[in-house]
Design a protein around this motif. Sequence first.
Motif, PDB file in Angstrom:
ATOM      1  N   UNK A 150     -44.349  58.739  86.200  1.00 27.97           N
ATOM      2  CA  UNK A 150     -45.137  59.951  86.396  1.00 27.97           C
ATOM      3  C   UNK A 150     -46.285  59.641  87.347  1.00 27.97           C
ATOM      4  N   UNK A 151     -46.067  59.949  88.614  1.00 28.58           N
ATOM      5  CA  UNK A 151     -47.043  59.579  89.640  1.00 28.58           C
ATOM      6  C   UNK A 151     -48.142  60.623  89.797  1.00 28.58           C
ATOM      7  N   UNK A 152     -47.867  61.859  89.356  1.00 28.25           N
ATOM      8  CA  UNK A 152     -48.855  62.921  89.512  1.00 28.25           C
ATOM      9  C   UNK A 152     -49.768  62.942  88.302  1.00 28.25           C
ATOM     10  N   UNK A 153     -51.077  62.981  88.534  1.00 27.91           N
ATOM     11  CA  UNK A 153     -52.047  63.007  87.439  1.00 27.91           C
ATOM     12  C   UNK A 153     -52.244  64.460  87.014  1.00 27.91           C
ATOM     13  N   UNK A 154     -51.422  64.914  86.089  1.00 34.78           N
ATOM     14  CA  UNK A 154     -51.471  66.299  85.638  1.00 34.78           C
ATOM     15  C   UNK A 154     -51.072  66.368  84.173  1.00 34.78           C
ATOM     16  N   UNK A 155     -51.726  67.212  83.382  1.00 34.94           N
ATOM     17  CA  UNK A 155     -51.264  67.398  82.001  1.00 34.94           C
ATOM     18  C   UNK A 155     -49.865  68.007  82.003  1.00 34.94           C
ATOM     19  N   UNK A 156     -49.096  67.713  80.963  1.00 36.47           N
ATOM     20  CA  UNK A 156     -47.708  68.185  80.998  1.00 36.47           C
ATOM     21  C   UNK A 156     -47.175  68.524  79.609  1.00 36.47           C
ATOM     22  N   UNK A 157     -47.990  69.116  78.779  1.00 35.48           N
ATOM     23  CA  UNK A 157     -47.476  69.554  77.480  1.00 35.48           C
ATOM     24  C   UNK A 157     -47.405  71.068  77.362  1.00 35.48           C
ATOM     25  N   UNK A 158     -47.428  71.731  78.503  1.00 36.29           N
ATOM     26  CA  UNK A 158     -47.374  73.194  78.493  1.00 36.29           C
ATOM     27  C   UNK A 158     -45.940  73.653  78.212  1.00 36.29           C
ATOM     28  N   UNK A 159     -45.770  74.455  77.143  1.00 36.62           N
ATOM     29  CA  UNK A 159     -44.442  74.954  76.739  1.00 36.62           C
ATOM     30  C   UNK A 159     -43.455  73.799  76.506  1.00 36.62           C
ATOM     31  N   UNK A 160     -43.875  72.805  75.784  1.00 37.27           N
ATOM     32  CA  UNK A 160     -43.032  71.641  75.526  1.00 37.27           C
ATOM     33  C   UNK A 160     -41.817  72.027  74.690  1.00 37.27           C
ATOM     34  N   UNK A 161     -40.638  71.546  75.122  1.00 36.61           N
ATOM     35  CA  UNK A 161     -39.396  71.773  74.399  1.00 36.61           C
ATOM     36  C   UNK A 161     -38.679  70.440  74.194  1.00 36.61           C
ATOM     37  N   UNK A 162     -38.034  70.301  73.040  1.00 36.53           N
ATOM     38  CA  UNK A 162     -37.211  69.128  72.768  1.00 36.53           C
ATOM     39  C   UNK A 162     -35.761  69.563  72.719  1.00 36.53           C
ATOM     40  N   UNK A 163     -34.869  68.758  73.292  1.00 37.60           N
ATOM     41  CA  UNK A 163     -33.449  69.105  73.274  1.00 37.60           C
ATOM     42  C   UNK A 163     -32.882  68.952  71.871  1.00 37.60           C
ATOM     43  N   UNK A 164     -31.728  69.563  71.653  1.00 42.53           N
ATOM     44  CA  UNK A 164     -31.122  69.571  70.321  1.00 42.53           C
ATOM     45  C   UNK A 164     -30.806  68.176  69.816  1.00 42.53           C
ATOM     46  N   UNK A 165     -30.440  67.264  70.740  1.00 41.53           N
ATOM     47  CA  UNK A 165     -30.131  65.902  70.323  1.00 41.53           C
ATOM     48  C   UNK A 165     -31.393  65.046  70.173  1.00 41.53           C
ATOM     49  N   UNK A 166     -32.548  65.633  70.447  1.00 42.28           N
ATOM     50  CA  UNK A 166     -33.856  64.983  70.312  1.00 42.28           C
ATOM     51  C   UNK A 166     -34.012  63.768  71.231  1.00 42.28           C
ATOM     52  N   UNK A 167     -33.267  63.768  72.335  1.00 49.91           N
ATOM     53  CA  UNK A 167     -33.344  62.659  73.289  1.00 49.91           C
ATOM     54  C   UNK A 167     -34.268  62.943  74.473  1.00 49.91           C
ATOM     55  N   UNK A 168     -34.604  64.216  74.685  1.00 50.88           N
ATOM     56  CA  UNK A 168     -35.390  64.569  75.862  1.00 50.88           C
ATOM     57  C   UNK A 168     -36.458  65.599  75.512  1.00 50.88           C
ATOM     58  N   UNK A 169     -37.578  65.487  76.231  1.00 48.90           N
ATOM     59  CA  UNK A 169     -38.600  66.519  76.258  1.00 48.90           C
ATOM     60  C   UNK A 169     -38.575  67.179  77.627  1.00 48.90           C
ATOM     61  N   UNK A 170     -38.828  68.483  77.640  1.00 50.66           N
ATOM     62  CA  UNK A 170     -39.054  69.184  78.897  1.00 50.66           C
ATOM     63  C   UNK A 170     -40.323  70.010  78.763  1.00 50.66           C
ATOM     64  N   UNK A 171     -41.061  70.070  79.857  1.00 52.85           N
ATOM     65  CA  UNK A 171     -42.327  70.767  79.831  1.00 52.85           C
ATOM     66  C   UNK A 171     -42.673  71.229  81.238  1.00 52.85           C
ATOM     67  N   UNK A 172     -43.818  71.890  81.363  1.00 52.33           N
ATOM     68  CA  UNK A 172     -44.344  72.303  82.657  1.00 52.33           C
ATOM     69  C   UNK A 172     -45.710  71.670  82.850  1.00 52.33           C
ATOM     70  N   UNK A 173     -46.062  71.388  84.081  1.00 55.51           N
ATOM     71  CA  UNK A 173     -47.353  70.773  84.367  1.00 55.51           C
ATOM     72  C   UNK A 173     -48.468  71.799  84.262  1.00 55.51           C
ATOM     73  N   UNK A 174     -49.676  71.285  84.125  1.00 55.33           N
ATOM     74  CA  UNK A 174     -50.851  72.139  84.155  1.00 55.33           C
ATOM     75  C   UNK A 174     -51.144  72.823  82.839  1.00 55.33           C
ATOM     76  N   UNK A 175     -52.157  73.696  82.889  1.00 48.71           N
ATOM     77  CA  UNK A 175     -52.561  74.491  81.746  1.00 48.71           C
ATOM     78  C   UNK A 175     -52.190  75.945  81.978  1.00 48.71           C
ATOM     79  N   UNK A 176     -52.587  76.801  81.038  1.00 47.75           N
ATOM     80  CA  UNK A 176     -52.263  78.226  81.149  1.00 47.75           C
ATOM     81  C   UNK A 176     -52.904  78.856  82.380  1.00 47.75           C
TER      82      UNK A 176
END
Length: 385
Positions: A150-176
């Motif tokens: 993760x080379x970009x210095x940005x928060x990334x827990x916006x709308x965090x989702x975990x996949x059904x197999x619990x192997x991956x997180x997906x999110x969006x950068x930044x705040x609201x």
Amino acid sequence: MRRLLTIFFLAFLASCSNKENKSTEQKNAFGNLSYSVDTVVIDPGESFLVIQNEFQLEHFSSLAKDQKTLYLFNNQDYNLAVIDLDQLKLLEFLPFEKEGPNGVGEHVQSVQSLTKDQFLFTNFQSTGIFDSNGKNLTSFKLSNSEFTGLEIDSPFNYQLLMTSDQNWFFSLTGYYNNGAKDLVKLNPKDKTGEFISLPALNIANDFSVMMSDRSILSVPQSILREVNGAHFISNEVTSSVYKFDYQKDSLQLITFQHQLVPNSKTVSVKNEVSGQAEFFAETAKSSSQISFGKMMWDDKRQFYFRLGHKIITSPLEEGSEIENEKNYKSFVYLFVYDADLNLLGETLLENIGRHPRFYFMKDGKLWSYVNLEDELGFAVFSFDF
């Protein structure tokens, strides 16, 4: 007691590859569309179900994958309501702690139902998997220092989702308060991650409005959702969506050629204003143009659905008892796409007074939140086409 109120009324209401979908110019699947609306109310039994507003429903709720149960978190008493959508009743409250080894955190951002007995709670500092007894099973720190790549210095827990197999997180950068965002892919086991650019959504920045003293702002929000096994990222300002298939590591930009509405907002707004009157004038300029909603999958028909809307505002007449408020009139649109995301139909849903704000597809019908004498209710749309 279960109550079912049937009201036929319409007053409620990559590498990135690019795919351009077929036009509906020759044939519109909604050419003979008819629909009815039933209104249902959730029976709370002897309990009291707290519904603060649509924001609570949108950000602190989670629909089970089988669409039978809605989970709703109350961030004041830290209880998770378990609502049976088939029986239309509140089943129970699951209590959670704010602090301590089993604490979900003081400022919960979102809740995701992983299984019947496991839930993902996310706050500004971390996220964790909890069981239905409130026990913390696993915790994750959400910072750049925890993940390599993760080379970009940005928060990334916006709308965090975990996949059904619990192997991956997906999110969006930044705040609201950030319009355009990048997709974040995280592997919580080997602590690696990457940012995936979504340049087609940068248009959202052109429609943000902020007071010069930064006391008020309006930002078109990007939406991250897992739909039919893939992740969709969209923004209200454009009909274009990104589809990310994490199992194939494939990102597609999907564009549409609408006939009934423009493909995006086009009339620019002033991004920085100096007074409230100017602020509301600029936001009204944006909201009066087409806004596109989230993608939804209908298992029954094997179609994707999407809503859109425009809001026309006008000042109240002089002498009104309520000053400085607005009269709102919504124009609500319905779009349908096949399994390959080809646009099949689009139509204006006549005589809906306000556009739905919290809604989802269930059993081939559109469920949209309504407040029924301070009780949780839904307008259930049945479409025939």
